[in-house]
Scaffold this active site. Structure first.
Site, PDB file in Angstrom:
ATOM      1  N   THR A  53       5.720  -2.028  -3.591  1.00 43.31           N
ATOM      2  CA  THR A  53       6.075  -2.949  -4.755  1.00 43.31           C
ATOM      3  C   THR A  53       4.606  -3.258  -5.306  1.00 43.31           C
ATOM      4  O   THR A  53       4.630  -3.943  -6.394  1.00 43.31           O
ATOM      5  CB  THR A  53       6.609  -4.145  -4.310  1.00 43.31           C
ATOM      6  OG1 THR A  53       5.847  -4.753  -3.210  1.00 43.31           O
ATOM      7  CG2 THR A  53       8.085  -4.025  -3.561  1.00 43.31           C
ATOM      8  N   ASP A 108      -9.623   3.785  -1.144  1.00 43.06           N
ATOM      9  CA  ASP A 108      -9.161   2.325  -0.393  1.00 43.06           C
ATOM     10  C   ASP A 108     -10.251   1.687   0.135  1.00 43.06           C
ATOM     11  O   ASP A 108     -11.188   2.391   1.170  1.00 43.06           O
ATOM     12  CB  ASP A 108      -8.040   2.777   0.614  1.00 43.06           C
ATOM     13  CG  ASP A 108      -7.607   1.714   1.305  1.00 43.06           C
ATOM     14  OD1 ASP A 108      -6.447   1.312   1.088  1.00 43.06           O
ATOM     15  OD2 ASP A 108      -8.368   0.599   1.725  1.00 43.06           O
TER      16      ASP A 108
HETATM   17  C1  PRP Z   1      -6.883  -3.958  -1.410  1.00 45.84           C
HETATM   18  C2  PRP Z   1      -8.101  -4.495  -2.245  1.00 45.84           C
HETATM   19  C3  PRP Z   1      -7.459  -5.826  -2.879  1.00 45.84           C
HETATM   20  C4  PRP Z   1      -6.182  -5.210  -3.277  1.00 45.84           C
HETATM   21  C5  PRP Z   1      -6.216  -5.118  -4.785  1.00 45.84           C
HETATM   22  O1  PRP Z   1      -6.528  -4.489  -0.432  1.00 45.84           O
HETATM   23  O2  PRP Z   1      -9.233  -5.018  -0.962  1.00 45.84           O
HETATM   24  O3  PRP Z   1      -7.148  -6.877  -1.943  1.00 45.84           O
HETATM   25  O4  PRP Z   1      -6.003  -4.067  -2.748  1.00 45.84           O
HETATM   26  O5  PRP Z   1      -5.088  -4.730  -5.257  1.00 45.84           O
HETATM   27  P1  PRP Z   1      -4.459  -5.443  -6.295  1.00 45.84           P
HETATM   28  O6  PRP Z   1      -5.487  -6.035  -7.325  1.00 45.84           O
HETATM   29  O7  PRP Z   1      -3.405  -4.473  -7.045  1.00 45.84           O
HETATM   30  O8  PRP Z   1      -3.747  -6.660  -5.676  1.00 45.84           O
HETATM   31  P2  PRP Z   1      -5.206  -3.749   0.410  1.00 45.84           P
HETATM   32  O9  PRP Z   1      -4.221  -4.501   0.044  1.00 45.84           O
HETATM   33  O10 PRP Z   1      -5.549  -2.391   0.414  1.00 45.84           O
HETATM   34  O11 PRP Z   1      -5.373  -4.467   1.857  1.00 45.84           O
HETATM   35  P3  PRP Z   1      -6.792  -4.324   2.919  1.00 45.84           P
HETATM   36  O12 PRP Z   1      -8.100  -5.178   2.096  1.00 45.84           O
HETATM   37  O13 PRP Z   1      -6.227  -5.230   4.328  1.00 45.84           O
HETATM   38  O14 PRP Z   1      -7.007  -2.826   3.166  1.00 45.84           O
HETATM   39  N1  URA Z   2      -7.056  -1.150  -3.594  1.00 44.89           N
HETATM   40  C1  URA Z   2      -7.959  -0.485  -2.999  1.00 44.89           C
HETATM   41  O1  URA Z   2      -8.711  -0.632  -2.145  1.00 44.89           O
HETATM   42  N2  URA Z   2      -8.405   0.609  -4.037  1.00 44.89           N
HETATM   43  C2  URA Z   2      -7.882   0.571  -5.098  1.00 44.89           C
HETATM   44  O2  URA Z   2      -8.151   1.747  -5.736  1.00 44.89           O
HETATM   45  C3  URA Z   2      -6.852  -0.182  -5.503  1.00 44.89           C
HETATM   46  C4  URA Z   2      -6.366  -1.141  -4.562  1.00 44.89           C
END
Ligand code: PRP
Ligand code: URA
Length: 208
Positions: free
Chosen positions: A107, A199
């Site tokens: 989602t 990521d």
């Molecule tokens: C990543 C990043 C942000 C989010 C950004 O975290 O660090 O928190 O995605 O995406 P958005 O703007 O679409 O919300 P992730 O959900 O991968 O979690 P993590 O930090 O635990 O890897």
């Molecule tokens: N979160 C990440 O870590 N990388 C992206 O490109 C988007 C969301």
């Protein structure tokens, strides 16, 4: 409020290495931390200072100091903690809170799992940290939680922003000033920033 994009050759030079898929965990972490220091430098340009008396080896003098207790740094878990090192080097006595969110991979909506912020958050200058502003969902949700707790003075710092997330965050929280070291082209169909860096959490923690 207009966002600030650093657009600085020293930062771009670091970003070039950060983005490369050949860059390993150690160097990636160090670069996230270093770029965060540059973001902090820019974001706290308006920090209030108070005059204090000091004595140099030469004479008595006046100098300007920041009341570090007035600041709360709030990394969004997990990737935001990678930025924290850089900010703590600049203001080591700032208070620190954590907001735990992850994106549901289907989602793309943020899921909350942790929330702990310093007391008197309503009186603090709050700086929210997350390296990636992609759809904007995580940043919007984290800032909404902070506002529910009374926070009024909030800045958002990220390494890379997508135009989609930037627009959404500005619409949801027009009072929050955004600082990014780069504004990229777009999101892909999986919600990843293009060209981005992949990521951020996985690259900081070496989990994939
Ligand atoms: C990543 C990043 C942000 C989010 C950004 O975290 O660090 O928190 O995605 O995406 P958005 O703007 O679409 O919300 P992730 O959900 O991968 O979690 P993590 O930090 O635990 O890897
Ligand atoms: N979160 C990440 O870590 N990388 C992206 O490109 C988007 C969301």
């Amino acid at each position: 409020m207009e966002p600030v994009i650093l657009n600085h050759p020293l930062v771009d030079n670091k970003l070039a290495i950060l983005r490369s898929k050949k860059t390993g965990t150690k160097e990636f972490r160090e670069l996230v931390s270093e770029i965060s220091m540059f973001l902090c430098y820019e974001a706290l340009k308006d920090a209030k200072t108070r005059e204090v008396e000091i004595e140099t080896p030469i004479c008595f003098s006046k100098a300007n100091k920041i009341n570090e207790d007035d600041y709360a740094f709030i990394p969004i878990l997990r990737a935001g903690t990678g930025m924290l090192d850089g900010l703590i080097q600049v203001l080591p006595n700032a208070k620190i809170g954590h907001i735990g969110l992850y994106r549901n991979e289907e989602t793309l909506k943020p899921v909350r799992y942790y929330y702990k912020v310093p007391k008197d958050i309503d009186k603090k200058q709050v700086v929210v940290l997350d390296p990636m502003l992609a759809t904007g969902g995580s940043a919007i949700d984290a800032i909404t939680m902070l506002k529910e707790e009374g926070a009024k003075d909030i800045k958002f710092l990220c390494i890379i922003a997508a135009p989609e997330g930037m627009k959404k965050l500005q619409e949801a929280h027009p009072d929050v000033k955004i600082f990014a070291s780069a504004l990229d082209e777009k999101l892909n169909e999986k919600g990843y920033i293009v060209p981005g860096l992949g990521d951020a959490g996985d690259r900081i923690f070496g989990t994939k």
